[in-house]
Design an enzyme around this catalytic site. Sequence first.
Site, PDB file in Angstrom:
ATOM      1  N   HIS A 110      -5.743   2.890   1.108  1.00  0.00           N
ATOM      2  CA  HIS A 110      -4.969   3.997   1.672  1.00  0.00           C
ATOM      3  C   HIS A 110      -5.670   4.685   2.855  1.00  0.00           C
ATOM      4  O   HIS A 110      -5.067   4.919   3.900  1.00  0.00           O
ATOM      5  CB  HIS A 110      -4.696   5.057   0.612  1.00  0.00           C
ATOM      6  CG  HIS A 110      -4.153   4.511  -0.676  1.00  0.00           C
ATOM      7  ND1 HIS A 110      -3.260   3.459  -0.726  1.00  0.00           N
ATOM      8  CD2 HIS A 110      -4.366   4.870  -1.968  1.00  0.00           C
ATOM      9  CE1 HIS A 110      -2.955   3.214  -2.001  1.00  0.00           C
ATOM     10  NE2 HIS A 110      -3.610   4.049  -2.765  1.00  0.00           N
TER      11      HIS A 110
ATOM     12  N   ASP B 260       0.901  -1.145   0.000  1.00  0.00           N
ATOM     13  CA  ASP B 260       0.000   0.000   0.000  1.00  0.00           C
ATOM     14  C   ASP B 260       0.938   1.192   0.000  1.00  0.00           C
ATOM     15  O   ASP B 260       1.589   1.475   1.010  1.00  0.00           O
ATOM     16  CB  ASP B 260      -0.879   0.004   1.251  1.00  0.00           C
ATOM     17  CG  ASP B 260      -1.895   1.129   1.180  1.00  0.00           C
ATOM     18  OD1 ASP B 260      -1.488   2.291   1.016  1.00  0.00           O
ATOM     19  OD2 ASP B 260      -3.105   0.846   1.268  1.00  0.00           O
ATOM     20  N   HIS B 261       1.038   1.879  -1.125  1.00  0.00           N
ATOM     21  CA  HIS B 261       2.138   2.849  -1.221  1.00  0.00           C
ATOM     22  C   HIS B 261       1.985   4.008  -0.226  1.00  0.00           C
ATOM     23  O   HIS B 261       2.958   4.677   0.086  1.00  0.00           O
ATOM     24  CB  HIS B 261       2.335   3.332  -2.667  1.00  0.00           C
ATOM     25  CG  HIS B 261       1.399   4.414  -3.104  1.00  0.00           C
ATOM     26  ND1 HIS B 261       0.128   4.156  -3.531  1.00  0.00           N
ATOM     27  CD2 HIS B 261       1.557   5.754  -3.186  1.00  0.00           C
ATOM     28  CE1 HIS B 261      -0.464   5.312  -3.855  1.00  0.00           C
ATOM     29  NE2 HIS B 261       0.388   6.295  -3.656  1.00  0.00           N
TER      30      HIS B 261
HETATM   31  C1  BG6 Z   1      -3.553   5.102  -6.305  1.00  0.00           C
HETATM   32  C2  BG6 Z   1      -4.885   5.242  -6.974  1.00  0.00           C
HETATM   33  O1  BG6 Z   1      -3.535   3.986  -5.470  1.00  0.00           O
HETATM   34  O2  BG6 Z   1      -3.297   6.260  -5.524  1.00  0.00           O
HETATM   35  C3  BG6 Z   1      -4.936   6.499  -7.815  1.00  0.00           C
HETATM   36  O3  BG6 Z   1      -5.126   4.113  -7.793  1.00  0.00           O
HETATM   37  C4  BG6 Z   1      -4.568   7.704  -6.983  1.00  0.00           C
HETATM   38  O4  BG6 Z   1      -6.241   6.674  -8.370  1.00  0.00           O
HETATM   39  C5  BG6 Z   1      -3.253   7.463  -6.271  1.00  0.00           C
HETATM   40  O5  BG6 Z   1      -4.460   8.827  -7.850  1.00  0.00           O
HETATM   41  C6  BG6 Z   1      -2.953   8.585  -5.310  1.00  0.00           C
HETATM   42  O6  BG6 Z   1      -1.652   8.441  -4.849  1.00  0.00           O
HETATM   43  P1  BG6 Z   1      -0.809   9.679  -4.378  1.00  0.00           P
HETATM   44  O7  BG6 Z   1       0.475   9.093  -3.908  1.00  0.00           O
HETATM   45  O8  BG6 Z   1      -0.684  10.596  -5.551  1.00  0.00           O
HETATM   46  O9  BG6 Z   1      -1.618  10.317  -3.282  1.00  0.00           O
END
Ligand code: BG6
Length: 491
Positions: free
Chosen positions: A242, A179-180
């Site tokens: 997230h 989960d990044h």
């Molecule tokens: C991803 C989603 O997991 O997270 C995208 O699939 C979203 O739709 C993105 O734009 C948002 O990531 P960050 O790091 O830009 O907040």
Amino acid sequence: MHPTVLVIFGATGDLAHRKLLPAIYNLAHEGQLPERFEIVGVGRRDQESEHFREMVSSTVQRFSRRPPDADVLDGLLAGVHYVPGAFDEPQVYAGLVRALAEADERAGVPLDRVFYLSTAPEFFPLIAAMLGESGLQRASDAEVRIVIEKPFGYDLQSARTLNAQLLEVFDERQIYRIDHYLGKETVQNLIALRFANALFEPVWNRNYIDQVQITVAEDIGIGGRASYYERSGALRDLVQNHMLQLLALLAMEPPTAFDADRLRDEKLKVLEAIVPARPEEVPSMAVRAQYAPGVVGGISVPGYREEEGVAPYSRTPTYAALRLHVSNWRWAGVPFYLRTGKRLSRKLTEIAVILKQIPHVALQSSGSVGIQANQIVLTVQPDEGVSVSLGAKIPGTRMRIRPVNMEFRYGTAFLSESPEAYERLILDAMRGDATLFTRNDEIEALWGIVDPILGAWDADRSSTVPQYDAGSAGPPEADSLLEDGRVWRRL
Ligand code: BG6
């Protein structure tokens, strides 16, 4: 760190190009990779290793957060190889067996293997099974790990199936579900804020906290991802993973140690304390909406239903807002409000903890108008930092109060640039630290929370999906979730 080979399935795809390969380069730049490190790319494109190396080189030049150093890049490229083929072809795995044996031979020791599945999710079970059939799920005298990206299933049932399929081949301790958001510095800072300070934890409960608001607002639309997004929507795309991870970190009990299982045990308890909504409760605790045409950052943009690849009568939500309750001793009665949307007025990810009003106002009424409940706001992006709002006396001969902010900003407090989330996560997967990855039981608990909402929305074909103007703060319907005079924070 043990010598390692990273095998990237889908090595010619978008994620590998934009995120993984640049992240690996930056790890190399900082000397964080194991001394002996190789990459094997696996992809459908029929090309030689030499071509793949050129591709890696140009992708790093283009997407790395720092301009690449020629020596570091050459050093990295020297260990890059490629195995062509489709993921269901046995010869791909035979090629991989050979490539890994050769890498071991070059290193003179068996390398740890990390299989990174940077592919569409439908390939996860297939690749895992084929790795198993080729005996690649284990290695003598070396660790084998598999990394997968969301989506982990489409709902609770499919997530269970996927977990079972992976567990047929790998042990849970070998599986790293990314989960990044957990790789973001500021998200980890939530843990530091709570557990490295004596200041916050005493008030971190229902006695002092009135409400929590978690916002993930984006100004971007769906880009070229219509085929993914149409099946996903805001709840699956951002809330199920997230945002609920942010909630879990915010609400969990202090773990006894910052290690993978202890931390994940605590997060799991929070997720399990969120009682899933009954179908009849969904309309009063969840709001969905879609963006209509509008203006974002001065540019006119189409509505969601006009985006290429989106059905003209699509009901996929690009906005979702929820009111959740964590039913335990610490949080009983405290609403957690979550909202996320595409094509909102700006990009902002923040966690706002809003305390209760002071119990008694001793000031005269003319002085007390500026007294507001204290807020602790953790901004995940942009302008990463933490601010605490306080009531302060306005200079002058009378006692008048106004809220002011006490701020900590990453940009000024630390002069170094934060690593990208993927740098931290790839490194953790290679060193075998699963603390920032999602465990199988967590995944199922996460789906358990959103499944009833998705079910109720799917079942409701009669009501129209509310629309909000692109570039706005979202649909007014979301206000109905907030009770007792509460309002959403300004975007
Ligand atoms: C991803 C989603 O997991 O997270 C995208 O699939 C979203 O739709 C993105 O734009 C948002 O990531 P960050 O790091 O830009 O907040």
